[in-house]
Design a protein around this motif. Structure first.
Motif, short mmCIF file in Angstrom:
data_model
loop_
_atom_site.label_atom_id
_atom_site.label_comp_id
_atom_site.label_asym_id
_atom_site.label_seq_id
_atom_site.Cartn_x
_atom_site.Cartn_y
_atom_site.Cartn_z
N ILE A 90 0.84 -1.20 0.00
CA ILE A 90 0.00 0.00 0.00
C ILE A 90 0.87 1.25 0.00
O ILE A 90 0.61 2.20 -0.73
N LEU A 91 1.92 1.24 0.80
CA LEU A 91 2.82 2.40 0.88
C LEU A 91 3.49 2.66 -0.46
O LEU A 91 3.55 3.80 -0.93
N SER A 92 3.96 1.62 -1.13
CA SER A 92 4.63 1.82 -2.42
C SER A 92 3.64 2.25 -3.49
O SER A 92 3.98 3.02 -4.38
N TYR A 93 2.41 1.79 -3.42
CA TYR A 93 1.37 2.18 -4.37
C TYR A 93 1.15 3.69 -4.31
O TYR A 93 1.15 4.37 -5.34
N TRP A 94 0.99 4.25 -3.11
CA TRP A 94 0.76 5.68 -2.97
C TRP A 94 2.03 6.48 -3.25
O TRP A 94 1.97 7.58 -3.81
N THR A 95 3.18 5.96 -2.89
CA THR A 95 4.43 6.66 -3.15
C THR A 95 4.68 6.80 -4.64
O THR A 95 5.16 7.84 -5.09
N ALA A 96 4.34 5.79 -5.43
CA ALA A 96 4.53 5.85 -6.88
C ALA A 96 3.73 7.01 -7.48
O ALA A 96 4.23 7.74 -8.34
N PHE A 97 2.50 7.21 -7.03
CA PHE A 97 1.70 8.32 -7.55
C PHE A 97 2.31 9.67 -7.20
O PHE A 97 2.35 10.57 -8.03
N PHE A 98 2.78 9.81 -5.97
CA PHE A 98 3.37 11.08 -5.57
C PHE A 98 4.67 11.36 -6.33
O PHE A 98 4.94 12.50 -6.69
N ILE A 99 5.46 10.34 -6.58
CA ILE A 99 6.70 10.53 -7.34
C ILE A 99 6.38 10.99 -8.77
O ILE A 99 7.02 11.90 -9.30
N VAL A 100 5.36 10.39 -9.38
CA VAL A 100 4.97 10.79 -10.74
C VAL A 100 4.48 12.23 -10.76
O VAL A 100 4.85 13.01 -11.65
N ILE A 101 3.68 12.63 -9.79
CA ILE A 101 3.16 14.00 -9.75
C ILE A 101 4.29 15.00 -9.56
O ILE A 101 4.36 16.03 -10.25
N VAL A 102 5.20 14.74 -8.64
CA VAL A 102 6.30 15.67 -8.39
C VAL A 102 7.24 15.73 -9.59
O VAL A 102 7.69 16.81 -9.98
N ALA A 103 7.53 14.59 -10.20
CA ALA A 103 8.41 14.58 -11.38
C ALA A 103 7.76 15.31 -12.54
O ALA A 103 8.43 16.07 -13.26
N GLU A 104 6.47 15.11 -12.74
CA GLU A 104 5.76 15.82 -13.80
C GLU A 104 5.80 17.32 -13.59
O GLU A 104 6.06 18.09 -14.52
N GLU A 105 5.56 17.77 -12.38
CA GLU A 105 5.61 19.20 -12.11
C GLU A 105 7.02 19.74 -12.34
O GLU A 105 7.19 20.81 -12.93
N HIS A 106 8.01 19.01 -11.90
CA HIS A 106 9.39 19.49 -12.01
C HIS A 106 9.85 19.53 -13.48
O HIS A 106 10.43 20.53 -13.92
N PHE A 107 9.61 18.46 -14.23
CA PHE A 107 10.16 18.36 -15.59
C PHE A 107 9.28 19.01 -16.66
O PHE A 107 9.79 19.41 -17.71
N ILE A 108 7.98 19.13 -16.44
CA ILE A 108 7.11 19.71 -17.46
C ILE A 108 6.75 21.15 -17.14
O ILE A 108 6.94 22.05 -17.96
N PHE A 109 6.22 21.38 -15.95
CA PHE A 109 5.69 22.70 -15.64
C PHE A 109 6.72 23.67 -15.06
O PHE A 109 6.65 24.86 -15.29
N ARG A 110 7.65 23.17 -14.27
CA ARG A 110 8.58 24.06 -13.58
C ARG A 110 9.95 24.17 -14.24
O ARG A 110 10.84 24.79 -13.68
N ARG A 111 10.12 23.60 -15.42
CA ARG A 111 11.41 23.77 -16.09
C ARG A 111 11.58 25.22 -16.52
O ARG A 111 10.62 25.99 -16.53
N LYS A 112 12.75 25.61 -16.92
CA LYS A 112 13.05 27.02 -17.20
C LYS A 112 12.15 27.62 -18.26
O LYS A 112 11.68 28.74 -18.15
N ASN A 113 11.85 26.88 -19.31
CA ASN A 113 11.00 27.38 -20.39
C ASN A 113 9.61 26.75 -20.34
O ASN A 113 8.90 26.74 -21.35
N GLY A 114 9.21 26.21 -19.22
CA GLY A 114 7.92 25.55 -19.10
C GLY A 114 6.77 26.52 -18.96
O GLY A 114 6.92 27.73 -19.05
N PHE A 115 5.59 25.98 -18.72
CA PHE A 115 4.38 26.78 -18.62
C PHE A 115 4.46 27.81 -17.49
O PHE A 115 3.92 28.90 -17.61
N LEU A 116 5.10 27.45 -16.40
CA LEU A 116 5.15 28.34 -15.24
C LEU A 116 6.44 29.14 -15.16
O LEU A 116 6.64 29.89 -14.22
N GLY A 117 7.33 28.95 -16.12
CA GLY A 117 8.54 29.76 -16.17
C GLY A 117 9.61 29.40 -15.16
O GLY A 117 10.44 30.24 -14.83
#
Length: 92
Positions: free
Chosen positions: A36-63
Motif C-alpha cells: 500500500i505504501l509503495s502504491y501511494w508513493t509511486a503516484f506522488f513521485i509521478v506527480i512531483v516529477a511531472e511538475e518538475h520536468f514539465i511545468f517548472r522547467r526554465k521554459n515551461g508553462f510556469l517559467g
C-alpha cells in the motif's frame, strides 16, 4: 484531566496486545502495508516529477522556480487549476 503516565501505560498495553496478537501474521501484515505504501508513493513521485520536468522547467508553462514568490498569494497556482485538479482526480 487524565495524567500522562496513564496514556503511556495505555499505549504500551495496546501496542503489546497488538504485537502479541499479530506476531503469527507479521510477514503478511508487513507485506500488505509496504504494498500500500509503495502504491501511494509511486503516484506522488509521478506527480512531483511531472511538475518538475514539465511545468517548472526554465521554459515551461510556469517559467521555472521563482523562490521569491513562495509567500505571495497572487503568485501561487490559480484557483481554476486547483478546481480542475480536484474535479478530475479527487472525485474519481
Amino acid at each position: 484531566m487524565v495524567p500522562r503516565f496513564f496514556w503511556t501505560i495505555l499505549c504500551f498495553v495496546i501496542y503489546t496486545v497488538a504485537g502479541v496478537a499479530g506476531r503469527e501474521h507479521f510477514s503478511a501484515i508487513l507485506s500488505n502495508f509496504l504494498s500500500i505504501l509503495s502504491y501511494w508513493t509511486a503516484f506522488f513521485i509521478v506527480i512531483v516529477a511531472e511538475e518538475h520536468f514539465i511545468f517548472r522547467r526554465k521554459n515551461g508553462f510556469l517559467g521555472g522556480y521563482n523562490l521569491d514568490d513562495w509567500d505571495s498569494p497572487k503568485r501561487q497556482v490559480p484557483r481554476q487549476a486547483l478546481l480542475v485538479e480536484y474535479l478530475l482526480i479527487d472525485l474519481q
